[in-house]
Each structure stands twice: as structure tokens, then as C-alpha cells.
Design an enzyme around this catalytic site. Sequence first.
Site, PDB file in Angstrom:
ATOM      1  N   GLU A  81      34.470  24.434  35.296  1.00 17.63           N
ATOM      2  CA  GLU A  81      35.902  23.986  34.776  1.00 17.63           C
ATOM      3  C   GLU A  81      36.562  22.665  35.384  1.00 17.63           C
ATOM      4  OE1 GLU A  81      39.053  26.900  33.122  1.00 17.63           O
ATOM      5  OE2 GLU A  81      39.714  26.583  35.226  1.00 17.63           O
ATOM      6  N   LYS A  84      39.759  21.341  36.048  1.00 20.54           N
ATOM      7  CA  LYS A  84      40.909  21.802  36.591  1.00 20.54           C
ATOM      8  C   LYS A  84      41.760  20.904  37.409  1.00 20.54           C
ATOM      9  CE  LYS A  84      43.256  26.126  37.712  1.00 20.54           C
ATOM     10  NZ  LYS A  84      43.147  27.641  38.099  1.00 20.54           N
ATOM     11  N   LYS A 103      40.643  25.089  27.002  1.00 21.02           N
ATOM     12  CA  LYS A 103      41.354  25.996  27.859  1.00 21.02           C
ATOM     13  C   LYS A 103      42.662  25.812  27.665  1.00 21.02           C
ATOM     14  CE  LYS A 103      41.188  29.131  31.110  1.00 21.02           C
ATOM     15  NZ  LYS A 103      40.845  28.713  32.519  1.00 21.02           N
ATOM     16  N   GLU A 134      40.058  36.373  25.799  1.00 22.40           N
ATOM     17  CA  GLU A 134      40.271  36.895  27.259  1.00 22.40           C
ATOM     18  C   GLU A 134      41.284  37.966  27.461  1.00 22.40           C
ATOM     19  OE1 GLU A 134      41.563  33.895  30.335  1.00 22.40           O
ATOM     20  OE2 GLU A 134      43.268  35.062  30.487  1.00 22.40           O
ATOM     21  N   ASN A 136      39.566  38.455  32.717  1.00 23.53           N
ATOM     22  CA  ASN A 136      40.122  37.508  33.585  1.00 23.53           C
ATOM     23  C   ASN A 136      40.645  38.245  35.004  1.00 23.53           C
ATOM     24  OD1 ASN A 136      41.696  35.478  34.930  1.00 23.53           O
ATOM     25  ND2 ASN A 136      42.909  34.933  33.369  1.00 23.53           N
ATOM     26  N   GLU A 196      35.953  35.445  34.481  1.00 22.59           N
ATOM     27  CA  GLU A 196      36.981  34.339  34.705  1.00 22.59           C
ATOM     28  C   GLU A 196      37.632  34.516  36.062  1.00 22.59           C
ATOM     29  OE1 GLU A 196      39.079  33.531  31.382  1.00 22.59           O
ATOM     30  OE2 GLU A 196      38.042  34.766  30.264  1.00 22.59           O
ATOM     31  N   SER A 197      37.534  33.303  36.803  1.00 21.73           N
ATOM     32  CA  SER A 197      38.401  33.296  38.006  1.00 21.73           C
ATOM     33  C   SER A 197      37.914  33.956  39.295  1.00 21.73           C
ATOM     34  CB  SER A 197      40.008  33.480  37.645  1.00 21.73           C
ATOM     35  OG  SER A 197      40.416  32.716  36.531  1.00 21.73           O
TER      36      SER A 197
END
Length: 246
Positions: A41, A43, A104, A153, A173, A203-204
Site C-alpha cells: 500500500e 499510504k 482505496k 471489507e 480489516n 488487511e492492516s
Amino acid sequence: MPTDILQQIIATKREELELMRRPKPSLRQALLSSPTGIIAEFKRRSPSKGWIKEEGRASLIPLSYQQNGAAALSILTDKQYFGGHDRFIAEARQSGVTIPILYKNFVIDEMQLYEALLCGASAVLLIAACLSKHECQTLMHKAHQLGLEVLLEMHSEEELEYAELQPDLCGINNRNLGSFITQVENSFRLAERLPKDAVKVSESGISNPHTINELRSVGFRGFLIGETFMREPDPGLALKQFISKI
């Protein structure tokens, strides 16, 4: 304006539109065929942590991710809270990125789907916490009409019913969007509740290569990682070193 010049302009415009209509690389297929499944990603900022890499350039880092083994990319396009912009996806494409790119953002309106299409995205993120089930279904249908895949998500048991809409990819997530607290255990907890044939994305909060192997063992094929790489001086090199340890 002379007719011949006008015709030339219109012909060029038709070529541009044809390029836009061409199928984009599939995020779903990229993850299914990748040995790592990493969605790297781009970001620059976080609402909870401020600037991560304010000087980060979309014309450099995404291409470096591709060159260092990313299966796909995620590019933040929200301006106010994440320091992103739609043009970042276009810049990545212009720099030579050919792998799938996830748009995103917090998509709540069809207009944003057109924005994703225009800037060169392959897929869009739809967040269950932001949408009713009907709104999500409507946006998903429109995205598919435009040739965009959907990563849906979810974060909690209550939101898992959205998986019935059969998105191209199901994301879990690990970050609570209210508190922004991150727990990778969330993916392990919810994995078995997703449809068996779903392409699952965690995710994350993934910072350890070993976690990738553990998540793969419970059925995940995609792993969205941003801050772990973006906080390093060279995000592409950080990705390469991360992959070497999986």
C-alpha cells in the site's frame, strides 16, 4: 476549427476512451496466482498517526513495489485524512505499473466508481461499516458494469452477512475503524465464518513475515500491508526483504 483537425482530435479521443475501456489486470487472479499475495500500500498519512511519509511520491514507490515482488498495489486516494489523491493512481500507471491497483477510499457514491475507472484502478474497496447492505449491492453491481472488481471489507461478525453479496474478494480489516486499534487476531477469528470459496484478504497490522504463513494456513490469499513498508526509508526494498523472510 478546420474539419480535418477536429476529426483528428475526435479520433485521438476515441483512442483514449478505448484504452480506458480495456480490461484492467485482475486483483482476484493476481492473488490466486501469487506465492506471497502481498498487496503493498502507498499510504502517506493516517488519521491516527499523522504523516507517515509526506514526501512519498506515487511516481516512484508503487513502481518500486512492483519491481520488488508485490502481487498488487493499494493506493490511498482520500485527501483530507490520508494525504492521498486520485492522480496518484494515474501517476503510478504512467510510471510503468502494470499490476492490479486497488482504489482505496471510503466509497459511498457511484461517482467515486467513475473516478476509480478514470484514474486506472483495477478494483475498488467497499466498506461494510460505511454502507447498508442494499447500498453495497448497488455499488458492487455498478462497479462490475464498469469492469471494476470489488474488495468488500468487513470487520465484525455482524458484517459477515455482506459476504452473501458474493464480492470478488472478501477483506477482513484488523483495524477497528472507530478506535483505530489493530488486532491481527481478528482475521483468524473471522476466517472460518467466510464462504469457503471466497478469496480472503487480511488487511492492516501485518508486520511479521511469519504472520503471512499463519494467515495462509487458515485460508487467506491476500495480505494488505502499508505502514510496515511506508515507514522505511526505501519502501520497495523493505518489501523485498519482507518477502525474503516468508
